[in-house]
Design a protein around this motif. Structure first.
Motif, PDB file in Angstrom:
ATOM      1  N   PHE A  13       0.818  -1.073  -0.046  1.00  0.00           N
ATOM      2  CA  PHE A  13      -0.123   0.041   0.098  1.00  0.00           C
ATOM      3  C   PHE A  13       0.934   1.180   0.020  1.00  0.00           C
ATOM      4  O   PHE A  13       0.566   2.293  -0.719  1.00  0.00           O
ATOM      5  N   ALA A  14       2.224   1.140   0.867  1.00  0.00           N
ATOM      6  CA  ALA A  14       3.053   2.430   0.961  1.00  0.00           C
ATOM      7  C   ALA A  14       3.370   2.807  -0.694  1.00  0.00           C
ATOM      8  O   ALA A  14       3.499   3.918  -0.832  1.00  0.00           O
ATOM      9  N   PHE A  15       3.819   1.474  -1.265  1.00  0.00           N
ATOM     10  CA  PHE A  15       4.372   1.747  -2.622  1.00  0.00           C
ATOM     11  C   PHE A  15       3.438   2.319  -3.614  1.00  0.00           C
ATOM     12  O   PHE A  15       3.745   3.343  -4.372  1.00  0.00           O
ATOM     13  N   LEU A  16       1.985   1.766  -3.415  1.00  0.00           N
ATOM     14  CA  LEU A  16       1.062   2.323  -4.386  1.00  0.00           C
ATOM     15  C   LEU A  16       0.643   3.777  -3.859  1.00  0.00           C
ATOM     16  O   LEU A  16       0.363   4.573  -4.910  1.00  0.00           O
ATOM     17  N   ALA A  17       0.743   4.059  -2.574  1.00  0.00           N
ATOM     18  CA  ALA A  17       0.669   5.471  -2.294  1.00  0.00           C
ATOM     19  C   ALA A  17       1.526   6.317  -2.941  1.00  0.00           C
ATOM     20  O   ALA A  17       1.177   7.531  -3.261  1.00  0.00           O
ATOM     21  N   LEU A  23      -3.334  12.931  -6.478  1.00  0.00           N
ATOM     22  CA  LEU A  23      -3.256  12.947  -5.325  1.00  0.00           C
ATOM     23  C   LEU A  23      -4.286  12.134  -3.989  1.00  0.00           C
ATOM     24  O   LEU A  23      -3.898  11.781  -2.982  1.00  0.00           O
ATOM     25  N   ILE A  24      -5.544  12.456  -4.654  1.00  0.00           N
ATOM     26  CA  ILE A  24      -6.334  11.532  -3.947  1.00  0.00           C
ATOM     27  C   ILE A  24      -6.342  10.055  -3.882  1.00  0.00           C
ATOM     28  O   ILE A  24      -6.471   9.716  -2.507  1.00  0.00           O
ATOM     29  N   THR A  25      -5.972   9.678  -4.598  1.00  0.00           N
ATOM     30  CA  THR A  25      -5.462   8.061  -4.675  1.00  0.00           C
ATOM     31  C   THR A  25      -4.511   7.781  -3.982  1.00  0.00           C
ATOM     32  O   THR A  25      -4.543   6.819  -2.879  1.00  0.00           O
ATOM     33  N   SER A  26      -3.419   8.655  -3.714  1.00  0.00           N
ATOM     34  CA  SER A  26      -2.380   8.635  -2.809  1.00  0.00           C
ATOM     35  C   SER A  26      -2.713   8.805  -1.268  1.00  0.00           C
ATOM     36  O   SER A  26      -2.236   7.840  -0.623  1.00  0.00           O
ATOM     37  N   TRP A  29      -4.710   5.313  -0.117  1.00  0.00           N
ATOM     38  CA  TRP A  29      -3.538   4.478   0.098  1.00  0.00           C
ATOM     39  C   TRP A  29      -2.889   4.614   1.295  1.00  0.00           C
ATOM     40  O   TRP A  29      -2.510   3.442   2.028  1.00  0.00           O
ATOM     41  N   LEU A  30      -2.346   5.893   1.511  1.00  0.00           N
ATOM     42  CA  LEU A  30      -1.806   6.330   2.816  1.00  0.00           C
ATOM     43  C   LEU A  30      -2.722   5.962   3.994  1.00  0.00           C
ATOM     44  O   LEU A  30      -2.294   5.462   5.026  1.00  0.00           O
ATOM     45  N   ALA A  31      -4.140   6.148   3.875  1.00  0.00           N
ATOM     46  CA  ALA A  31      -5.069   5.707   5.003  1.00  0.00           C
ATOM     47  C   ALA A  31      -4.923   4.314   5.207  1.00  0.00           C
ATOM     48  O   ALA A  31      -5.080   3.848   6.288  1.00  0.00           O
ATOM     49  N   VAL A  61      -5.689  12.712   9.608  1.00  0.00           N
ATOM     50  CA  VAL A  61      -4.502  13.220   8.370  1.00  0.00           C
ATOM     51  C   VAL A  61      -5.269  13.067   7.151  1.00  0.00           C
ATOM     52  O   VAL A  61      -5.048  13.805   6.160  1.00  0.00           O
ATOM     53  N   THR A  62      -6.244  12.094   6.878  1.00  0.00           N
ATOM     54  CA  THR A  62      -6.544  11.679   5.657  1.00  0.00           C
ATOM     55  C   THR A  62      -7.819  12.767   5.216  1.00  0.00           C
ATOM     56  O   THR A  62      -7.741  13.237   4.143  1.00  0.00           O
ATOM     57  N   VAL A  63      -8.614  13.263   6.292  1.00  0.00           N
ATOM     58  CA  VAL A  63      -9.403  14.215   6.145  1.00  0.00           C
ATOM     59  C   VAL A  63      -8.671  15.526   5.630  1.00  0.00           C
ATOM     60  O   VAL A  63      -9.007  16.315   4.759  1.00  0.00           O
ATOM     61  N   LEU A  64      -7.644  15.723   6.200  1.00  0.00           N
ATOM     62  CA  LEU A  64      -6.604  17.137   6.088  1.00  0.00           C
ATOM     63  C   LEU A  64      -6.314  16.811   4.713  1.00  0.00           C
ATOM     64  O   LEU A  64      -6.300  18.066   3.833  1.00  0.00           O
ATOM     65  N   PHE A  65      -5.864  15.519   4.239  1.00  0.00           N
ATOM     66  CA  PHE A  65      -5.093  15.590   3.017  1.00  0.00           C
ATOM     67  C   PHE A  65      -6.284  15.893   1.748  1.00  0.00           C
ATOM     68  O   PHE A  65      -6.180  16.623   0.814  1.00  0.00           O
TER      69      PHE A  65
END
Lengths: 188, 103
Positions: A13-17, A23-26, A29-31, A61-65
């Motif tokens: 998931f980290a590599f996919l992020a 950016l939204i997909t990233s 994936w980070l979430a 953090v995801t909401v902030l992103f």
């Protein structure tokens, strides 16, 4: 086995992020990485940190992103990266191999140690009380910095620009007054 | 071959740190760089929690992890806010373009 699977998924998931074009997909994936890490923490016995990671890492953090992406836009950048991608990937792969080769073969397998009875609160407010206080300071500093950064900073007008704006307002006011005196309908 | 919990954690730490470093090296978007920093910190957190768990000092590992989470969140928030302001004022999030700014 479950931990291995979760850790492997988190790395994927980290590599996919990192590789995601949008950016939204990233951010999503980070979430996922955060949620998987929280599960791993829980399996390692760190349940309170798991809850904090899930709520802060995967939630706040995801909401902030998502907020930042909605404000700043999500257009993919054209052109090449600063370092060519194969060179970056090669360097990182080499680093991972060297680190893994140095760490893993000599890694002692410690005997199972019974967990200590101290809870997180006892440690956090006891031996690491100063750290907890510093964290509060860091949070306040961060919030103040964020407020300062996000404030709509209209630079104070001065000099010729200020005089021009003031003269324009004066003209508008004068015209409005004249219209009122003449009994004309004031435009909306 | 079965792996011990510490070995699994070390593998995860190396993988997450690798992904984060790759993002820092290859990323051009400012927000993407903050994402890469977040991935790096997840690796550090995994290492802290696993070390605490393996040594029987879960609470110590947890307290260190909480400190890292707080610092990491502040870094993420500041990075995101900087990105938003830079996008508003300069019109781009490309670090290659931003590095050309003078004055």
């Amino acid at each position: 086995m479950t931990v291995l699977l979760l850790v492997a998924l988190a790395v994927v998931f980290a590599f996919l992020a990192i590789r995601a074009r949008r950016l939204i997909t990233s951010a999503l994936w980070l979430a996922g990485v955060s949620a998987l890490c929280a599960l791993v923490f829980s399996l390692y016995g760190a349940r309170q940190v798991a809850v904090i990671e899930l709520s802060v890492g995967a939630g706040l953090v995801t909401v902030l992103f998502v907020f930042a992406i909605s404000v700043a836009g999500d257009e993919p950048l054209a052109g090449r990266p600063v370092l060519p991608r194969p060179l970056s990937a090669g360097l990182v792969l080499l680093w991972m191999l060297v680190l893994g080769g140095m760490l893993l073969p000599g890694l002692p397998i410690p005997p199972a140690v019974p967990p200590d009875r101290a809870g997180l609160a006892e440690v956090l407010w006891g031996p690491r009380g100063l750290d907890a206080l510093l964290q509060v300071v860091v949070i306040f500093a961060g919030v103040l910095g964020l407020l300062g950064l996000l404030a709509e900073s209209g630079a104070p007008l001065d000099g010729a620009v200020a005089r021009e704006v003031a003269a324009g307002r004066e003209r508008d006011l004068q015209a409005l007054t004249e219209q009122l005196q003449d009994g004309e309908a004031v435009p909306e | 071959m079965s792996l011990a919990p510490l070995q699994i954690a070390v593998l995860g730490v190396i993988g997450l740190l690798g992904a984060g470093f790759y993002g820092l090296l290859a990323g051009r978007n400012l927000i993407k760089i903050v994402v890469a920093l977040q991935v790096l910190v997840k690796g550090a957190l995994l290492g802290l929690v696993a070390a605490g768990s393996v040594k029987g000092q879960v609470a110590l590992g947890e307290s260190l992890a909480v400190t890292v989470i707080v610092a990491d969140t502040i870094v993420a928030v500041m990075g995101i806010a900087l990105g938003v302001q830079i996008r508003r004022r300069v019109g781009t999030l490309d670090v290659k373009e931003l590095s050309k700014l003078r004055g």
